[in-house]
Write a protein that holds these residues in place. Structure first.
Motif, PDB file in Angstrom:
ATOM      1  N   HIS A  37     -62.055  46.933   5.405  1.00 65.36           N
ATOM      2  CA  HIS A  37     -62.264  46.992   3.963  1.00 65.36           C
ATOM      3  C   HIS A  37     -61.815  48.575   3.569  1.00 65.36           C
ATOM      4  O   HIS A  37     -61.024  48.769   2.785  1.00 65.36           O
ATOM      5  N   GLU A  38     -62.739  49.492   4.385  1.00 68.52           N
ATOM      6  CA  GLU A  38     -62.493  51.033   4.339  1.00 68.52           C
ATOM      7  C   GLU A  38     -60.983  51.141   4.327  1.00 68.52           C
ATOM      8  O   GLU A  38     -60.332  52.072   3.676  1.00 68.52           O
ATOM      9  N   GLN A  39     -60.381  50.708   5.479  1.00 66.64           N
ATOM     10  CA  GLN A  39     -59.009  51.138   5.882  1.00 66.64           C
ATOM     11  C   GLN A  39     -57.943  50.480   4.694  1.00 66.64           C
ATOM     12  O   GLN A  39     -57.164  51.380   4.334  1.00 66.64           O
ATOM     13  N   ILE A  40     -58.459  49.399   4.029  1.00 61.23           N
ATOM     14  CA  ILE A  40     -57.309  48.868   3.077  1.00 61.23           C
ATOM     15  C   ILE A  40     -57.539  50.019   1.749  1.00 61.23           C
ATOM     16  O   ILE A  40     -56.489  50.144   1.114  1.00 61.23           O
ATOM     17  N   ALA A  41     -58.848  50.083   1.443  1.00 62.53           N
ATOM     18  CA  ALA A  41     -59.252  50.848   0.309  1.00 62.53           C
ATOM     19  C   ALA A  41     -58.436  52.162   0.365  1.00 62.53           C
ATOM     20  O   ALA A  41     -57.996  52.861  -0.366  1.00 62.53           O
ATOM     21  N   ARG A  42     -58.591  52.844   1.659  1.00 59.95           N
ATOM     22  CA  ARG A  42     -57.858  54.316   1.807  1.00 59.95           C
ATOM     23  C   ARG A  42     -56.242  53.950   1.607  1.00 59.95           C
ATOM     24  O   ARG A  42     -55.647  54.900   1.008  1.00 59.95           O
ATOM     25  N   ARG A  43     -55.909  52.953   2.151  1.00 62.47           N
ATOM     26  CA  ARG A  43     -54.353  52.665   2.067  1.00 62.47           C
ATOM     27  C   ARG A  43     -54.015  52.450   0.475  1.00 62.47           C
ATOM     28  O   ARG A  43     -52.989  53.013   0.173  1.00 62.47           O
ATOM     29  N   ALA A  44     -54.704  51.816  -0.241  1.00 59.75           N
ATOM     30  CA  ALA A  44     -54.444  51.508  -1.492  1.00 59.75           C
ATOM     31  C   ALA A  44     -54.500  52.553  -2.274  1.00 59.75           C
ATOM     32  O   ALA A  44     -53.686  52.838  -3.216  1.00 59.75           O
ATOM     33  N   TYR A  45     -55.572  53.476  -2.109  1.00 59.93           N
ATOM     34  CA  TYR A  45     -55.556  55.006  -2.572  1.00 59.93           C
ATOM     35  C   TYR A  45     -54.269  55.420  -2.486  1.00 59.93           C
ATOM     36  O   TYR A  45     -53.734  56.556  -3.348  1.00 59.93           O
ATOM     37  N   GLU A  46     -53.799  55.646  -1.270  1.00 58.97           N
ATOM     38  CA  GLU A  46     -52.776  56.613  -0.745  1.00 58.97           C
ATOM     39  C   GLU A  46     -51.397  55.926  -1.612  1.00 58.97           C
ATOM     40  O   GLU A  46     -50.522  56.712  -1.965  1.00 58.97           O
ATOM     41  N   ILE A  47     -51.310  54.707  -1.693  1.00 61.88           N
ATOM     42  CA  ILE A  47     -50.188  53.965  -2.546  1.00 61.88           C
ATOM     43  C   ILE A  47     -50.535  54.278  -4.087  1.00 61.88           C
ATOM     44  O   ILE A  47     -49.164  54.712  -4.714  1.00 61.88           O
ATOM     45  N   PHE A  48     -51.692  54.617  -4.476  1.00 55.65           N
ATOM     46  CA  PHE A  48     -51.785  54.984  -6.009  1.00 55.65           C
ATOM     47  C   PHE A  48     -51.289  56.401  -5.965  1.00 55.65           C
ATOM     48  O   PHE A  48     -50.723  56.802  -6.981  1.00 55.65           O
ATOM     49  N   LEU A  49     -51.649  57.294  -5.099  1.00 52.91           N
ATOM     50  CA  LEU A  49     -51.432  58.675  -5.020  1.00 52.91           C
ATOM     51  C   LEU A  49     -49.783  58.558  -4.740  1.00 52.91           C
ATOM     52  O   LEU A  49     -49.136  59.849  -5.705  1.00 52.91           O
ATOM     53  N   ALA A  50     -49.292  58.174  -4.119  1.00 48.76           N
ATOM     54  CA  ALA A  50     -47.751  58.040  -4.117  1.00 48.76           C
ATOM     55  C   ALA A  50     -47.003  57.755  -5.180  1.00 48.76           C
ATOM     56  O   ALA A  50     -45.838  58.191  -5.406  1.00 48.76           O
ATOM     57  N   ARG A  51     -47.568  57.045  -5.958  1.00 48.42           N
ATOM     58  CA  ARG A  51     -46.886  56.453  -7.291  1.00 48.42           C
ATOM     59  C   ARG A  51     -47.126  57.720  -8.309  1.00 48.42           C
ATOM     60  O   ARG A  51     -46.716  57.615  -9.519  1.00 48.42           O
ATOM     61  N   GLY A  52     -48.070  58.475  -7.854  1.00 49.72           N
ATOM     62  CA  GLY A  52     -48.165  60.045  -9.024  1.00 49.72           C
ATOM     63  C   GLY A  52     -49.495  59.628  -9.752  1.00 49.72           C
ATOM     64  O   GLY A  52     -49.663  60.484 -10.587  1.00 49.72           O
ATOM     65  N   GLY A  53     -50.182  58.732  -9.255  1.00 50.00           N
ATOM     66  CA  GLY A  53     -51.656  58.619  -9.928  1.00 50.00           C
ATOM     67  C   GLY A  53     -51.486  58.080 -11.277  1.00 50.00           C
ATOM     68  O   GLY A  53     -52.566  57.765 -11.813  1.00 50.00           O
ATOM     69  N   THR A  54     -50.472  57.397 -11.480  1.00 53.24           N
ATOM     70  CA  THR A  54     -50.285  56.645 -12.997  1.00 53.24           C
ATOM     71  C   THR A  54     -50.794  55.544 -12.740  1.00 53.24           C
ATOM     72  O   THR A  54     -51.024  54.738 -11.813  1.00 53.24           O
TER      73      THR A  54
END
Length: 74
Positions: A37-54
């Motif tokens: 769960h932690e690995q998925i959450a971390r990667r989802a956050y990275e995807i969010f940041l790669a989108r510019g945090g929008t």
């Protein structure tokens, strides 16, 4: 005489046959473990940041992260 012939034929056979594995599935590669769960959450956050945090779709980010981690990609 038939008895002697049978004994000769049996003596020509190999003493032992090669051993087969007990369970053919034991030779299969180990199944991949699912990402935590932690690995998925971390990667989802990275995807969010790669989108510019929008703002976007957090569920879509989660599923994308889960898919990437399950396939061994990042």
């Amino acid at each position: 005489m038939a008895r002697n012939t049978a004994q000769k034929q049996n003596s020509q056979q190999p003493a032992s046959t090669p051993a087969r594995p007990q369970n053919p599935l034991s030779m299969a590669p180990a199944p991949r473990t699912s990402p935590s769960h932690e690995q998925i959450a971390r990667r989802a956050y990275e995807i969010f940041l790669a989108r510019g945090g929008t703002p976007g779709n957090p569920e879509q980010d989660w599923f994308q992260a889960e898919r990437e981690l399950s396939l061994g990609r990042q």
